[in-house]
Scaffold this active site. Structure first.
Site, short mmCIF file in Angstrom:
data_model
loop_
_atom_site.label_atom_id
_atom_site.label_comp_id
_atom_site.label_asym_id
_atom_site.label_seq_id
_atom_site.Cartn_x
_atom_site.Cartn_y
_atom_site.Cartn_z
N ASP A 43 0.84 -1.19 0.00
CA ASP A 43 0.00 0.00 0.00
C ASP A 43 0.88 1.25 0.00
O ASP A 43 1.92 1.31 0.66
CB ASP A 43 -0.90 0.03 1.24
N ASP A 53 -1.93 10.70 5.05
CA ASP A 53 -2.50 9.55 5.76
C ASP A 53 -2.02 9.54 7.21
O ASP A 53 -2.80 9.31 8.14
CB ASP A 53 -2.07 8.24 5.09
N GLU A 90 -5.99 1.63 9.83
CA GLU A 90 -5.28 1.11 8.66
C GLU A 90 -3.81 1.50 8.71
O GLU A 90 -2.96 0.78 8.18
CB GLU A 90 -5.91 1.65 7.38
N GLU A 91 -3.50 2.62 9.34
CA GLU A 91 -2.13 3.13 9.36
C GLU A 91 -1.28 2.54 10.47
O GLU A 91 -0.08 2.83 10.55
CB GLU A 91 -2.14 4.66 9.48
N ASP A 144 -10.33 3.93 8.87
CA ASP A 144 -9.47 4.21 7.73
C ASP A 144 -9.37 5.72 7.69
O ASP A 144 -10.31 6.41 7.27
CB ASP A 144 -10.09 3.67 6.44
N LEU A 163 -7.90 8.09 5.97
CA LEU A 163 -8.03 8.88 4.75
C LEU A 163 -8.16 7.95 3.54
O LEU A 163 -7.19 7.71 2.82
CB LEU A 163 -6.84 9.82 4.60
N ASP A 164 -9.36 7.44 3.32
CA ASP A 164 -9.62 6.57 2.18
C ASP A 164 -9.51 7.36 0.88
O ASP A 164 -10.05 8.47 0.76
CB ASP A 164 -11.04 5.99 2.30
N GLU A 177 -13.32 -0.94 6.48
CA GLU A 177 -13.86 -0.45 5.22
C GLU A 177 -15.17 -1.18 4.88
O GLU A 177 -16.23 -0.55 4.76
CB GLU A 177 -12.83 -0.63 4.09
#
Length: 364
Positions: free
Chosen positions: A66, A72, A94-95, A113, A115-116, A279
């Protein structure tokens, strides 16, 4: 409700009607909304922002290939800060490689998440923040245990979308509402009307450049749509692809449609690319509360239980009738995956001249 209502008012109404944990849930939603206001202001500055800002640093490749942009990391830090001051026991992002314990005695767990769609920042396309709120594990076991439950355990879910205007899409299990940010007052305001997704649609969103890798059911579905009035669907379809899931979800909530991000034959795509916990779960909750449906092709998303907080999943969501059609295609015989899926023979069931022309255009 049929009149304009501010986010805080709506949350107060939910607490007064249903009590229980909703006061804590409301506090978390308000904290995420506050982070969203700050992010919206930063994103709105675009190239006018501080040229030395960390958000402008070069992206790097994170786990599983990714791309992680500096924005992000910034969004993740902002959300950590506001949630640390909220009734949140543990946070999964996610980060972050692993969940972060914030307050072991707090009643809630949050997955985000931050910053999708952040790859769209430079092109000024809509991006967003996705979140889900779950009950924290009362036994205070390993931090990840709060998140390894089915999607039905969600207490609330939503996303912020940063586009021409900023909006918060939210469900607490009593329908899906959209709250628009008023830049003058700083309030998120809704019409009070719950969103309803039409059961039928003639618009789909998928990255068509990957068609040669798709499973046969997905190729069959899209092939039938491409044939339009000459094919078995007997209708013309529009196609959309923004490469930002929150933007696709928002469009579907506003005017209907279906979104497909399937797994495919490529090694790193076999199990899908989207994350089940932060998500697929929240999007599925929002969509189902609006009358739509969500699946991985074979199973309803909310029935699933993550094995890992970063587990990937294929995702199809939107108009219920179209999602059901996808599930039926996956249940049909000969739905196995093959590296030769791009064969034109997949479309040869259609014998009209129009269909034969489509055979030469689709997945060459």
């Amino acid at each position: 409700m049929t009149h304009a209502v501010r986010l805080a008012q709506y949350l107060d109404q939910i607490v007064s009607r249903h009590g229980g944990h909703y006061a804590d849930v409301g506090a978390v939603v308000l904290a995420i909304a506050e982070a969203g206001r700050k992010l919206a202001r930063l994103l709105a500055r675009g190239d006018l922002g501080d040229l030395s800002s960390p958000a402008r640093a070069e992206p790097h490749i994170g786990r599983d290939g990714d791309v992680q942009k500096a924005f992000d990391v910034l969004a993740n830090a902002m959300l950590h800060d506001v949630l640390a001051a909220s009734p949140v026991a543990v946070l999964a992002s996610e980060e972050d490689d692993a969940p972060v314990v914030l307050d072991p005695k707090a009643p809630l767990a949050v997955a985000i998440d931050p910053l999708d769609g952040s790859s769209n920042i430079d092109t000024n396309a809509p991006i967003g923040t996705i979140f889900t709120i779950l009950p924290a594990d009362p036994a205070q076991g390993p931090p990840e245990r709060s998140f390894l439950c089915s999607g039905h355990a969600q207490l609330a879910a939503g996303f912020l979308i940063y586009g021409p205007h900023t909006a918060l899409v939210l469900t607490l299990g009593y329908g899906t509402l959209i709250f628009t940010l008023d830049p003058a007052s700083g309030n998120f305001v809704s019409s009070g009307n719950a969103v309803v997704i039409p059961r039928e649609t003639r618009e789909y969103a998928i990255n068509g450049s990957n068609c040669r890798h798709w499973d046969r059911p997905v190729q069959r579905y899209i092939g039938d749509c491409l044939l339009g009035t000459a094919g078995p669907r007997g209708a013309d379809f529009n196609t959309r692809w923004i490469a930002s899931m929150v933007a696709e979800a928002y469009r579907i909530l506003i005017r209907g449609g279906i979104y497909l991000y399937p797994g495919d034959a490529r090694e790193t795509y076999r199990d899908g690319r989207l994350r089940l916990l932060y998500e697929a779960f929240p999007i599925a909750f929002l969509i189902e509360q609006a009358g739509g449906a969500a699946t991985d092709g074979r199973r309803h998303i909310l029935d699933l239980v993550p094995e890992d907080i970063h587990q990937r999943i294929p995702l199809v969501f939107g108009a219920a009738a179209e999602v059901e059609r996808i599930i039926e295609l996956f249940r049909a015989p000969n739905t196995d995956r093959s590296p030769l899926f791009g064969q034109r023979g997949l479309f040869r069931q259609h014998t009209t001249p129009q269909a034969m022309r489509m055979d030469s255009l689709a997945c060459p």
